[in-house]
Design a protein around this motif. Structure first.
Motif, mmCIF file in Angstrom:
data_model
loop_
_atom_site.group_PDB
_atom_site.id
_atom_site.type_symbol
_atom_site.label_atom_id
_atom_site.label_comp_id
_atom_site.label_asym_id
_atom_site.label_seq_id
_atom_site.Cartn_x
_atom_site.Cartn_y
_atom_site.Cartn_z
ATOM 1 N N LEU A 425 70.328 -20.752 -20.537
ATOM 2 C CA LEU A 425 70.585 -20.651 -22.083
ATOM 3 C C LEU A 425 69.491 -20.225 -22.649
ATOM 4 N N GLY A 426 69.676 -19.465 -24.021
ATOM 5 C CA GLY A 426 68.978 -18.612 -24.828
ATOM 6 C C GLY A 426 68.149 -19.816 -25.541
ATOM 7 N N TYR A 427 66.801 -19.578 -25.527
ATOM 8 C CA TYR A 427 65.841 -20.744 -26.238
ATOM 9 C C TYR A 427 66.239 -20.620 -27.859
ATOM 10 N N TRP A 428 66.259 -19.130 -28.232
ATOM 11 C CA TRP A 428 66.446 -19.085 -29.698
ATOM 12 C C TRP A 428 67.899 -19.651 -30.134
ATOM 13 N N GLN A 429 68.842 -19.388 -29.125
ATOM 14 C CA GLN A 429 70.237 -19.929 -29.659
ATOM 15 C C GLN A 429 70.026 -21.363 -29.718
ATOM 16 N N THR A 430 69.486 -21.970 -28.723
ATOM 17 C CA THR A 430 69.452 -23.432 -28.491
ATOM 18 C C THR A 430 68.727 -23.750 -29.793
ATOM 19 N N LEU A 431 67.659 -23.423 -30.380
ATOM 20 C CA LEU A 431 66.987 -23.756 -31.617
ATOM 21 C C LEU A 431 67.988 -23.762 -32.775
ATOM 22 N N GLU A 454 75.649 -39.899 -30.399
ATOM 23 C CA GLU A 454 75.108 -41.075 -29.469
ATOM 24 C C GLU A 454 75.399 -42.518 -30.736
ATOM 25 N N SER A 455 74.627 -42.283 -31.810
ATOM 26 C CA SER A 455 75.038 -43.328 -32.619
ATOM 27 C C SER A 455 76.567 -43.715 -32.993
ATOM 28 N N THR A 490 67.599 -37.584 -32.655
ATOM 29 C CA THR A 490 68.225 -37.462 -31.478
ATOM 30 C C THR A 490 69.615 -36.861 -31.421
ATOM 31 N N ASP A 491 70.311 -37.181 -32.159
ATOM 32 C CA ASP A 491 71.698 -36.513 -32.426
ATOM 33 C C ASP A 491 71.615 -35.122 -32.580
ATOM 34 N N SER A 492 70.904 -34.622 -33.383
ATOM 35 C CA SER A 492 70.687 -33.514 -33.774
ATOM 36 C C SER A 492 70.343 -32.443 -32.495
ATOM 37 N N LEU A 493 69.305 -32.902 -31.853
ATOM 38 C CA LEU A 493 68.617 -31.973 -30.994
ATOM 39 C C LEU A 493 69.685 -32.074 -29.574
ATOM 40 N N ARG A 494 70.295 -33.316 -29.429
ATOM 41 C CA ARG A 494 71.332 -33.458 -28.242
ATOM 42 C C ARG A 494 72.547 -32.749 -28.525
ATOM 43 N N ARG A 495 73.051 -32.890 -29.782
ATOM 44 C CA ARG A 495 74.248 -32.041 -29.927
ATOM 45 C C ARG A 495 73.929 -30.684 -30.194
ATOM 46 N N GLY A 496 72.811 -30.169 -30.502
ATOM 47 C CA GLY A 496 72.499 -28.691 -30.836
ATOM 48 C C GLY A 496 72.498 -28.210 -29.234
ATOM 49 N N PHE A 497 71.909 -29.109 -28.269
ATOM 50 C CA PHE A 497 71.703 -28.412 -26.966
ATOM 51 C C PHE A 497 73.371 -28.444 -26.496
ATOM 52 N N SER A 498 74.090 -29.477 -26.670
ATOM 53 C CA SER A 498 75.322 -29.463 -26.161
ATOM 54 C C SER A 498 76.340 -28.211 -26.651
ATOM 55 N N MET A 499 76.002 -27.905 -27.678
ATOM 56 C CA MET A 499 76.695 -26.792 -28.497
ATOM 57 C C MET A 499 76.488 -25.422 -27.590
ATOM 58 N N THR A 500 75.063 -25.511 -27.282
ATOM 59 C CA THR A 500 74.721 -24.072 -26.739
ATOM 60 C C THR A 500 75.430 -24.187 -25.118
ATOM 61 N N THR A 576 77.158 -33.698 -21.129
ATOM 62 C CA THR A 576 76.474 -34.745 -21.690
ATOM 63 C C THR A 576 75.473 -35.020 -20.628
ATOM 64 N N ASP A 577 75.491 -34.998 -19.300
ATOM 65 C CA ASP A 577 74.487 -35.195 -18.679
ATOM 66 C C ASP A 577 73.336 -34.267 -18.622
ATOM 67 N N GLU A 578 73.589 -32.918 -18.786
ATOM 68 C CA GLU A 578 72.402 -31.860 -19.053
ATOM 69 C C GLU A 578 71.976 -32.359 -20.433
ATOM 70 N N SER A 579 72.604 -32.602 -21.602
ATOM 71 C CA SER A 579 72.047 -33.054 -22.719
ATOM 72 C C SER A 579 71.008 -34.142 -22.773
ATOM 73 N N GLU A 580 71.038 -34.945 -21.679
ATOM 74 C CA GLU A 580 70.524 -36.256 -21.329
ATOM 75 C C GLU A 580 69.131 -35.959 -20.513
ATOM 76 N N TYR A 581 69.263 -34.657 -19.837
ATOM 77 C CA TYR A 581 67.959 -34.189 -19.575
ATOM 78 C C TYR A 581 67.104 -33.641 -20.574
ATOM 79 N N ALA A 582 67.859 -32.909 -21.525
ATOM 80 C CA ALA A 582 67.323 -32.165 -22.584
ATOM 81 C C ALA A 582 66.510 -33.117 -23.590
ATOM 82 N N ILE A 583 67.256 -33.955 -23.965
ATOM 83 C CA ILE A 583 66.651 -35.126 -24.845
ATOM 84 C C ILE A 583 66.881 -36.433 -24.051
#
Length: 828
Positions: A425-431, A454-455, A490-500, A576-583
């Motif tokens: 995945l693209g780093y810039w797109q993830t951010l 998650e909340s 946590t929600d912002s980073l994890r959902r941003g990664f999942s979106m990517t 979801t599993d990959e997002s829980e590697y990311a965060i």
């Protein structure tokens, strides 16, 4: 109703033998139960029939029921055989993919089933947005109620009342509340769809004549009032039309009270009254779960809410989301392992033992531990009272000690970037996608497509490693994490990664399975995604949003394939599993270690394990997730990303997390009123590596700032036995230690120690952005008065450990504050 002798003779003749008394009683009970069921459906018509007509109709209906049950049993035998073949094929594929034995493949298949169930849950919760909107609506509430809703997830009383009444009336409650009506309809549609899907897998859950709501009984509150008082208070709340005799007449009060007293024994003991000493517990045929009739029927929504107010556990919304989670798990189990998952596991476990010449452990635990955690057996408390006490103690540790944990979480950016690279995945797109989480439009889009905060899901707390129950202690813990901004982070980073990830999979879906790289096929296959699944994905009608394409549940459903729901669950589970590697979030391996091999909650050993391992989930998950992935490497596969190389993964992980660990540590110094410490020393970088390299909060304990003035016994117990034992050590020194010092004529400092103990066990006062101000306004002066020389000792210890100064000296006035000396960070 007792059978007449001539009836017994006729039954024996039909059976071709003399039936045993127990068999005769079973027939009598079935006919009697059928008569009451028919009477409930048409009371007036039933009472108008003769006794012989009633018996004949009930017998005929019971016979049809038996025939249907027999047919279902035959069908379930066939389903079980097909599931056995499918499971064997999955294990064969995993063994080839992982180059492992059968035990390890079985553990991975259990983990994949967990992801599959989580995908089912997320897909269904995403369809409950109208319900969630109603639950969070602040319409008609005052300032105090709004604050309580924000802090403690309190309910909007009028909205809850209207919603319950609409659900009981199947969306036709006449409340005039549009939000409640929409929420009720969404709930009823989702649980009906889940009921049908479970039954399609071999289950047998009937449908109520009114809208179903779960009944979360609090066994402790029920026990506290006693059997007779509980029965008397519950009686007026029941729908008496559902409690009838065989002739259709309603039961008298004393008859219903007898029934309630019997129900009390089950509720008050958490079902232990139905167990036989020495008998193995646990479900066998998961498909039979839910087939028991629901015996407590409330007359309306008001009666239901009144009961929950007196005897319920948690909120109604907690119970509803929890029910969706339980149903999702049961659906996942019957779809993956057949109507009898326990039997399937025992078979596969025995086969693995034979194939591997003995069961092999994964991260120190056998497949049984993973199975007990995934199926929920380890989390179902043997004693609800003991489990609640343990949970309360751990929640106190959470809200007392994690109010500043978000600063340690700065290192999440490192694992986020490493996981993005690993998934191509693209780093810039993830951010960019992380930044987009500030947009309500983006959040609504993701939630409606299964990428749920998650909340909102009440999933595992990433630091505590377990669900935080929504009672008084849970509400304080949740509100502390919310106010600390941990949930938002946590929600912002994890959902941003999942979106990517959804974007990346949309792009990958344009490639046929045979044309995927060897690496991509292996990566997907390890999560249980097969060539047949991918064929459905390639026919998805991708969803457009803000100029980009996404692989969403809606897109997969648009393929028109009959297996689209199954594939959706796998894809959501994979994301979801990959997002829980990311965060980092605890995986099954971490939970197995944390619970000492799946020890059951509500037992002495189970609660001891959970207390001892509290706050250790994060470093364990770093090892079970990232270190394991690093050690596996790219396995020489075509198309592997650069970060799959062992050396590259290790370097990227170490460099990013250490650098961010340095930022986290310096951030903590600054928010505590200290200047940044010298970064040119080996000690600093050891501390940064500990902070960023998976120790996280545990790093604070191992290489903690000794200005906290904690006892060696406390520090040691925190590291080895968990924070609860550290608190016990503090309490021992506060009481017994001070008594001994008093007897010896020494200065006890009891007041100062009591203040320190209180501070580490109270919510809110350690919030990272307010701690320094509160210290200077109140606590420093109080601590100095209780223990003269305390502030000087604090300054001396900081100088000794780090050679640093303060931009706001302990005990100094507001006017004495200066800007932090940033030059100190480079030794100036």
């Amino acid at each position: 109703m007792a059978m007449k002798p001539q009836c017994i003779q006729a039954v024996n003749q039909a059976a071709g033998r003399a039936l045993r008394p127990a068999e005769i009683q079973g027939i009598e009970d079935r006919i009697s139960g059928t008569m009451r069921r028919l009477a409930q459906a048409d009371p007036a018509g039933w009472r108008g029939k003769s006794i012989n007509d009633r018996v004949m109709e009930a017998a005929t209906t019971a016979m049809k029921d038996l025939q249907a049950e027999a047919a279902r049993k035959v069908a379930n035998v066939q389903r079980q055989a097909l599931a056995t073949a499918a499971t064997a094929q999955r294990l064969t594929d995993l063994k080839a993919n992982m180059s492992s034995g059968q035990s390890k493949a079985l553990v991975q298949d259990i983990a994949n089933t967990q992801l599959y169930a989580d995908g089912i849950k997320r897909e269904n919760v995403s369809q409950l947005m109208d319900l969630i909107d109603a639950a969070t609506s602040k319409e008609g509430t005052g300032i105090g109620r709004r604050a309580a809703m924000f802090l403690f997830d309190a309910q909007n009383p009028q909205m809850t009342k209207d919603l319950v009444n609409e659900i009981f009336a199947m969306g036709q409650g006449g409340t005039g509340n549009k939000a409640a009506q929409s929420g009720a309809k969404a709930w009823l549609e989702v649980i009906e769809g889940m009921r049908q899907r479970f039954n399609a897998g071999g289950g047998d859950v009937g449908r109520l004549a009114y809208g179903y709501l779960p009944q979360p009984h609090d066994s402790a509150r029920v026990r506290n009032v006693g059997k007779d008082a509980w029965a008397a208070k519950t009686l007026p709340l029941l729908d008496r039309a559902r409690y009838v005799r065989e002739d259709g007449s309603r039961m008298a009060d004393n008859e219903v009270l007898d029934f309630l007293r019997a129900s009390y024994d089950t509720i008050a003991t958490d079902g232990l009254n139905k167990t036989t000493p020495g008998q193995t517990t646990g479900s066998g045929a998961r498909a039979n779960k839910g087939s028991d009739s629901r015996q407590i029927h409330f007359k309306d929504g008001d009666a239901y809410t009144a009961y929950l107010s007196d005897f319920g556990r948690g909120s109604m919304y907690d119970a509803m989301i929890g029910h969706v989670g339980v149903m999702a798990r049961d659906i996942g189990l019957v779809e993956r392992y057949g109507p009898n998952p326990e039997s399937q596991f025992r078979l596969q476990n025995d086969l693995a033992e034979r194939a591997d010449q003995g069961i092999k452990r994964s991260f120190g635990n056998k497949p049984q531990a993973y199975w007990d955690l995934m199926t929920g057996k380890a989390g179902a408390p043997e004693s609800a009272r003991l489990a609640q006490v343990g949970q309360d103690i751990r929640n106190i540790q959470t809200f007392g000690k994690l109010a500043g944990a978000v600063l340690s979480s700065i290192t999440d950016v490192g694992t986020l970037m490493v996981t993005a690279g690993y998934n191509k995945l693209g780093y810039w797109q993830t951010l960019k996608n992380v930044g987009k989480q500030a947009s309500p439009e983006v959040r609504e889009f993701l939630t409606s497509h299964g990428l749920i905060a998650e909340s909102l899901l009440s999933d595992l707390n990433r630091w505590a490693g377990e669900n935080i129950a929504n009672n008084w202690s849970g509400r304080l813990a949740n509100s502390t994490m919310r106010l600390s901004l941990m949930n938002v982070w946590t929600d912002s980073l994890r959902r941003g990664f999942s979106m990517t990830m959804m974007q990346g999979l949309a792009k990958l879906s344009q490639t046929k399975w045979a044309d995927l790289t060897e690496w991509d096929r292996s990566h997907l296959g390890r999560k249980g995604i097969t060539e047949a699944d991918w064929d459905v994905v390639t026919r998805a009608q991708l969803t457009d949003f803000q100029g980009a394409k996404f692989l969403t549940p809606e897109a997969i459903a648009a393929s028109g394939d009959a297996r689209s729901s199954e594939v959706t669950a796998k894809i959501l589970g994979f994301i979801t599993d990959e997002s829980e590697y990311a965060i980092i979030n605890p995986d099954l391996a971490t939970r197995a270690i944390q619970t000492w091999g799946g020890q059951q909650a509500g037992t002495g050993v189970g609660e001891l394990a959970r207390m001892t391992m509290q706050f250790k989930s994060f470093p364990i998950a770093m090892i079970s997730r990232h270190w394991r992935r690093m050690l596996e490497g790219d396995r020489g596969m075509d198309g592997a990303p650069k970060l799959a190389n062992k050396a590259a993964y290790a370097a990227a992980l170490f460099i990013t997390t250490t650098a961010l660990g340095a930022v986290a540590f310096q951030s903590k110094q600054v928010v505590q009123g200290k200047d940044p410490v010298d970064m040119t020393t080996p000690k600093f970088w050891a501390r940064a590596a500990a902070q960023g390299g998976g120790l996280g909060f545990m790093g604070d304990l191992v290489l903690g700032d000794t200005t906290d003035d904690r006892s060696p016994l406390d520090s040691l117990s925190r590291i080895t036995m968990g924070p609860t034992f550290g608190s016990a050590a503090d309490l021992w020194e506060l009481t017994k230690g001070n008594i001994d010092e008093l007897r010896a004529g020494k200065d006890t400092h009891a007041g100062a120690e009591a203040l320190r103990f209180s501070r580490s066990h109270l919510p809110y006062i350690n919030l990272w952005y307010a701690r320094t101000a509160l210290d200077h306004l109140v606590l420093h002066g109080l601590q100095e008065n209780l223990s003269p020389g305390y502030l000087q000792r604090q300054r001396s210890r900081h100088q000794k450990d780090w050679g640093g100064g303060y931009w706001w000296e302990p005990g100094a006035e507001f006017d004495d504050m200066r800007a932090p000396d940033m030059g100190a960070a480079i030794g100036e």
